[in-house]
Design a protein around this motif. Sequence first.
Motif, PDB file in Angstrom:
ATOM      1  N   ARG A 142     104.200  80.355  12.347  1.00  0.00           N
ATOM      2  CA  ARG A 142     104.883  79.935  11.115  1.00  0.00           C
ATOM      3  C   ARG A 142     106.436  80.213  11.496  1.00  0.00           C
ATOM      4  O   ARG A 142     107.540  79.589  11.187  1.00  0.00           O
ATOM      5  N   GLU A 181     107.457  77.728  14.279  1.00  0.00           N
ATOM      6  CA  GLU A 181     107.836  76.210  13.682  1.00  0.00           C
ATOM      7  C   GLU A 181     109.186  76.620  12.965  1.00  0.00           C
ATOM      8  O   GLU A 181     110.091  75.738  13.100  1.00  0.00           O
ATOM      9  N   SER A 201     111.874  78.505  13.910  1.00  0.00           N
ATOM     10  CA  SER A 201     112.693  78.538  15.089  1.00  0.00           C
ATOM     11  C   SER A 201     112.941  77.337  15.669  1.00  0.00           C
ATOM     12  O   SER A 201     114.238  76.772  16.136  1.00  0.00           O
ATOM     13  N   LEU A 202     111.873  76.383  15.662  1.00  0.00           N
ATOM     14  CA  LEU A 202     111.793  75.153  16.394  1.00  0.00           C
ATOM     15  C   LEU A 202     112.611  74.317  15.539  1.00  0.00           C
ATOM     16  O   LEU A 202     113.551  73.204  16.040  1.00  0.00           O
ATOM     17  N   ASP A 203     112.624  74.465  14.246  1.00  0.00           N
ATOM     18  CA  ASP A 203     113.311  73.603  13.257  1.00  0.00           C
ATOM     19  C   ASP A 203     114.662  73.802  13.325  1.00  0.00           C
ATOM     20  O   ASP A 203     115.712  73.096  13.363  1.00  0.00           O
ATOM     21  N   LYS A 255     113.114  68.882  12.122  1.00  0.00           N
ATOM     22  CA  LYS A 255     111.957  68.509  11.986  1.00  0.00           C
ATOM     23  C   LYS A 255     111.215  67.831  13.629  1.00  0.00           C
ATOM     24  O   LYS A 255     109.814  67.985  13.463  1.00  0.00           O
ATOM     25  N   ALA A 296     110.204  70.446  15.828  1.00  0.00           N
ATOM     26  CA  ALA A 296     108.900  71.168  15.415  1.00  0.00           C
ATOM     27  C   ALA A 296     107.442  70.099  15.503  1.00  0.00           C
ATOM     28  O   ALA A 296     106.387  70.710  15.695  1.00  0.00           O
ATOM     29  N   ASN A 297     107.611  68.785  14.948  1.00  0.00           N
ATOM     30  CA  ASN A 297     106.771  67.758  14.924  1.00  0.00           C
ATOM     31  C   ASN A 297     106.223  67.650  16.328  1.00  0.00           C
ATOM     32  O   ASN A 297     104.972  67.410  16.647  1.00  0.00           O
ATOM     33  N   TYR A 346     104.091  70.535  17.632  1.00  0.00           N
ATOM     34  CA  TYR A 346     102.863  71.023  16.873  1.00  0.00           C
ATOM     35  C   TYR A 346     102.188  69.838  16.426  1.00  0.00           C
ATOM     36  O   TYR A 346     100.987  70.084  15.863  1.00  0.00           O
TER      37      TYR A 346
END
Length: 334
Positions: A203, A206, A208-210, A215, A218-219, A222
């Motif tokens: 969580r 995700e 941090s990627l955002d 998004k 993150a998408n 993941y």
Amino acid sequence: MATAAATFVLSTAAALADPVQWNGKAQTPHYAEDVFPPWQHGQNNDATRRGFEFTVPEVDVLADFHGDITNPSLVLYVGGNYFFAMAPLVSAFEHEHPEFSGKIYWETIPPGLLIRQIEAGGTITSGNMTWTAKPDAYFAGLKKIDQYIKSGLLAAPAVPYVTNTLTIMIPKDNPGHVESLKDLGRPGIRLAMPNPEFEGIARQIEASLDKAGGKALANAVYKTKIANGSTVLTHIHHRQTPLFLMQGLADAGVTWQSEAIFQEQTGHAISHVDIPADQNSTAIYAGAMVKGAAHPQAAKLWLDFIKSPTALAIFERYGFKAYHGGSMPDHDSE
């Protein structure tokens, strides 16, 4: 440039497709034995009488179970993301409390899986072996500790002690030329990432990627990459990520910073890429006594010790920072 491990993986796959390449000779994996856990050469086993040694890296290893279960005086369930710090912590604790020498048993699987074990009465099975070791104290992220105190599984108070941040773990030669979180979304970059189903760190990753790429990034990591096979999800992330990297099976994976530092200190061919503070996440580690603990006084001694200057100095070797309270964000540690 391909690593030696990656070259072996590729050549093995080719040989399996064309057995003639083996030239009629039996082959064994060409990885150095110390690629596989346990990585602390027995120091993370508190048993004073070890009897017959039966450890074969990659084949027969119980890397997350430590000590003698016969009649322990203290049983600890510790979130696996600091498995490497437990040996020096136990040694220092026993120096202060010699009556516990050789009598501490601890487990270092992910916190969510430790909860499943608690719910199963402390019973666990690994391979063909089943045993029961009910915990005296449990350690995870502060948010989870507070949650389990409220549910009645743990006894107050929660005891926070250190913090940790994320990093990008990479092979030392960085074959994917990964320099930032954004690079993780590039086609062709193979990732080993924690499983969101039961690893709380996912969580934070995700999030941090955002922060780094919205998004879409993150998408990509993941969802898209899982679908096309270029992201593999781990089940015991602190152990599996470096294994994937050292065997040339992945180019990068996000872990807690302390895990990368441990691998580097061990001498493994691992490095890391720092994540800027504005893209990072901070975990607060905490513990509490388990309701109905068989050794409540021992659990209290450990909870007092874990936030002592001696313990904090050990944590700092691996990049952890002492927790001083305040308004720091509260995330799960795994």
